[in-house]
Motif scaffolding. Structure first.
Motif, PDB file in Angstrom:
ATOM      1  N   GLN A 253     -10.679  -1.728  -1.676  1.00 46.94           N
ATOM      2  CA  GLN A 253     -10.163  -1.769  -3.001  1.00 46.94           C
ATOM      3  C   GLN A 253      -9.584  -3.188  -3.246  1.00 46.94           C
ATOM      4  OE1 GLN A 253      -7.601   1.754  -3.771  1.00 46.94           O
ATOM      5  NE2 GLN A 253      -5.973   0.103  -5.081  1.00 46.94           N
ATOM      6  N   ASP A 254      -8.493  -3.643  -2.405  1.00 53.08           N
ATOM      7  CA  ASP A 254      -7.786  -4.931  -2.904  1.00 53.08           C
ATOM      8  C   ASP A 254      -8.635  -6.393  -2.533  1.00 53.08           C
ATOM      9  OD1 ASP A 254      -5.685  -3.768  -4.132  1.00 53.08           O
ATOM     10  OD2 ASP A 254      -4.793  -3.401  -2.105  1.00 53.08           O
TER      11      ASP A 254
ATOM     12  N   CYS B 128      -2.969  -4.688   1.591  1.00 56.13           N
ATOM     13  CA  CYS B 128      -4.199  -4.668   1.146  1.00 56.13           C
ATOM     14  C   CYS B 128      -4.705  -3.279   1.382  1.00 56.13           C
ATOM     15  CB  CYS B 128      -5.127  -5.746   1.275  1.00 56.13           C
ATOM     16  SG  CYS B 128      -4.411  -7.334   1.079  1.00 56.13           S
ATOM     17  N   THR B 129      -5.110  -2.250   0.450  1.00 53.18           N
ATOM     18  CA  THR B 129      -5.781  -1.170   0.776  1.00 53.18           C
ATOM     19  C   THR B 129      -7.145  -1.438   0.785  1.00 53.18           C
ATOM     20  OG1 THR B 129      -4.331  -0.071  -0.792  1.00 53.18           O
ATOM     21  CG2 THR B 129      -6.435   0.943  -0.338  1.00 53.18           C
TER      22      THR B 129
ATOM     23  N   ARG C 217       0.948  -1.237  -0.038  1.00 50.03           N
ATOM     24  CA  ARG C 217       0.062  -0.130  -0.045  1.00 50.03           C
ATOM     25  C   ARG C 217       0.827   1.219  -0.070  1.00 50.03           C
ATOM     26  NH1 ARG C 217      -3.755  -0.717   5.009  1.00 50.03           N
ATOM     27  NH2 ARG C 217      -4.178   1.637   4.732  1.00 50.03           N
TER      28      ARG C 217
ATOM     29  N   GLU D 208      -6.521  -8.964 -10.011  1.00 55.08           N
ATOM     30  CA  GLU D 208      -5.106  -8.417  -9.619  1.00 55.08           C
ATOM     31  C   GLU D 208      -5.212  -8.857  -7.889  1.00 55.08           C
ATOM     32  OE1 GLU D 208      -3.011  -5.187 -10.294  1.00 55.08           O
ATOM     33  OE2 GLU D 208      -3.233  -5.811 -12.626  1.00 55.08           O
ATOM     34  N   TYR D 209      -5.152 -10.020  -7.610  1.00 53.76           N
ATOM     35  CA  TYR D 209      -4.964 -10.527  -6.033  1.00 53.76           C
ATOM     36  C   TYR D 209      -3.906  -9.917  -5.538  1.00 53.76           C
ATOM     37  CZ  TYR D 209      -9.017 -13.320  -6.928  1.00 53.76           C
ATOM     38  OH  TYR D 209     -10.519 -13.811  -7.415  1.00 53.76           O
ATOM     39  N   LYS D 210      -4.006  -9.585  -4.605  1.00 52.42           N
ATOM     40  CA  LYS D 210      -2.686  -9.227  -3.561  1.00 52.42           C
ATOM     41  C   LYS D 210      -2.063 -10.358  -2.904  1.00 52.42           C
ATOM     42  CE  LYS D 210      -1.819  -4.812  -4.269  1.00 52.42           C
ATOM     43  NZ  LYS D 210      -1.818  -3.645  -3.262  1.00 52.42           N
TER      44      LYS D 210
END
Ligand SMILES: *Cc1c(COP(=O)(O)O)cnc(C)c1O
Length: 361
Positions: A108-109, A104-105, A9, A156-158
């Motif tokens: 968002q994420d 992880c934002t 982040r 777009e997995y974190k």
């Protein structure tokens, strides 16, 4: 893997961490507060109580080492991981939460998990307001590797969080080669939770750390070491990820007594191994016994200190055991776990009690 900066982040990447009194002044090159010298030094930097501690409780008036250096040095040869690749948390649950906060934002994420699995991943994601996509394990509780790879390509997995051996199923979900295939293909962070590795017949994935900077391996003192009460968890990862965990953690996340008792435990690996041997033998006995009941349809093989079994009447059986003061975990509402109860391997007497109760039902 992406460049680490692309995964972190932005506010965490830019974060200037709190600098504690013990960060700014260290005695030795290695940062330890050398015994002996303490007597000649006058510590007026941390607003501690100079007179002592209230109560006769083994507590200490000085703040503990924020980086638990002695503990990590003792742990390093046992785990075959360099000290700079070790993070210690207030339980592995702290490491899980910090990983969410680093990568992880909120709002968002998204991350991917593979139920049935450990419940804290979802809870930690919810607390951090991170979306969780779920891909079920196969019916035999193995990891559907091709499907996982396909799913990871869809968004777009974190992070991908896997548990091996898995809780609540007890099995190894994939081979080292399969984990490596995922580590190679995935752009984000792969967390492998090895809370039960001490009981398993296979090696830790820490051997893959050198080749895969996106890997985080979690272990704990709560299970085989018998120190659930202490709250001491481990994360093994690249120096970059360990640096981020150190930056975000509360400065003194592991208290002094825990550091002391953790160190004592590490100096007695033989006792841990003896516990593991006893528990494994008891597990074999329980497995055989449970397999004999006609109301138990399936007892799942386990590489952990618990056994999952499927029964025709999970709720009745659970309530019957509770009525006789034996508490097991009802997992029958978990995906793929219809009818399933999970039982921890107890002492010989406790296991006998369980089987007696099932016999006299
Ligand atoms: C018990 C367990 C842990 C341990 O968590 P701590 O916070 O270290 O006590 C972690 N992961 C799984 C899958 C577990 O079952």
């Amino acid at each position: 893997m992406k460049n680490i900066e692309q995964l972190v982040r932005p506010n965490i990447w830019a974060l200037k961490p709190y600098s504690s009194a013990r960060d700014e002044f260290v005695l030795d090159d290695d940062g330890t507060q050398a015994e002996g010298k303490e007597q000649t030094l006058v510590f007026l930097d941390a607003n501690e109580n100079p007179l002592g501690s209230v109560g006769d409780n083994g507590a200490n008036n000085r703040y503990p080492d924020p980086y638990q250096r002695k503990l990590k040095e003792a742990l390093s040869p046992i785990k075959k991981v360099a000290t700079e690749n070790i993070f210690l948390g207030n339980g592995s649950d702290e490491a899980i939460d910090l990983l969410f906060r680093i990568f992880c934002t909120p709002g968002q994420d998204r991350i991917l998990i593979t139920p049935p699995t450990y419940g804290m991943y979802q809870v930690s994601a919810d607390i951090n307001h991170v979306a969780v996509d779920k891909l079920l394990l196969n019916e035999d509780f193995s990891l559907p590797v091709a499907k996982v790879l396909e799913q990871l390509g869809k968004a777009e997995y974190k992070m991908l969080i896997l548990c091996n051996p898995n809780n609540p199923t007890g099995n190894a979900i994939a081979s080292t080669a399969e984990f490596e295939q995922i580590l190679q293909a995935f752009e984000g962070i792969v967390v492998i939770d090895e809370a039960y590795i001490d009981f398993a017949d296979f090696d830790s994935m820490t051997t893959l750390l050198d080749r895969h900077p996106n890997l985080v391996v979690l272990q704990t003192f709560s299970k085989a070491w018998g120190l659930a009460n202490l709250r001491l968890g481990m994360a093994f990862a690249s120096t970059e990820i360990i640096g981020l965990l150190n930056k975000v953690k509360p400065p003194y996340n592991i208290n002094g007594i825990t550091q002391e008792l953790g160190l004592q435990a590490i100096q007695n690996v033989a006792q841990k191994e003896a516990f593991v041997a006893t528990i494994r033998a008891q597990k074999e006995w329980l497995y055989t016994q449970l397999s004999q009941f006609d109301f138990i349809e399936k007892v799942f093989p386990s590489e952990t200190n618990f056994i999952l079994f499927r029964t025709t009447q999970p709720n009745e059986l659970y309530n019957y055991l509770v009525k006789h003061q034996v508490i097991v975990r009802n997992r029958s509402t978990q995906p793929l776990c219809a009818g399933c109860l999970r039982v921890s391997v107890g002492t010989e007497a406790e296991n006998k009690r369980l089987i007696e109760l099932l016999n006299s039902r």
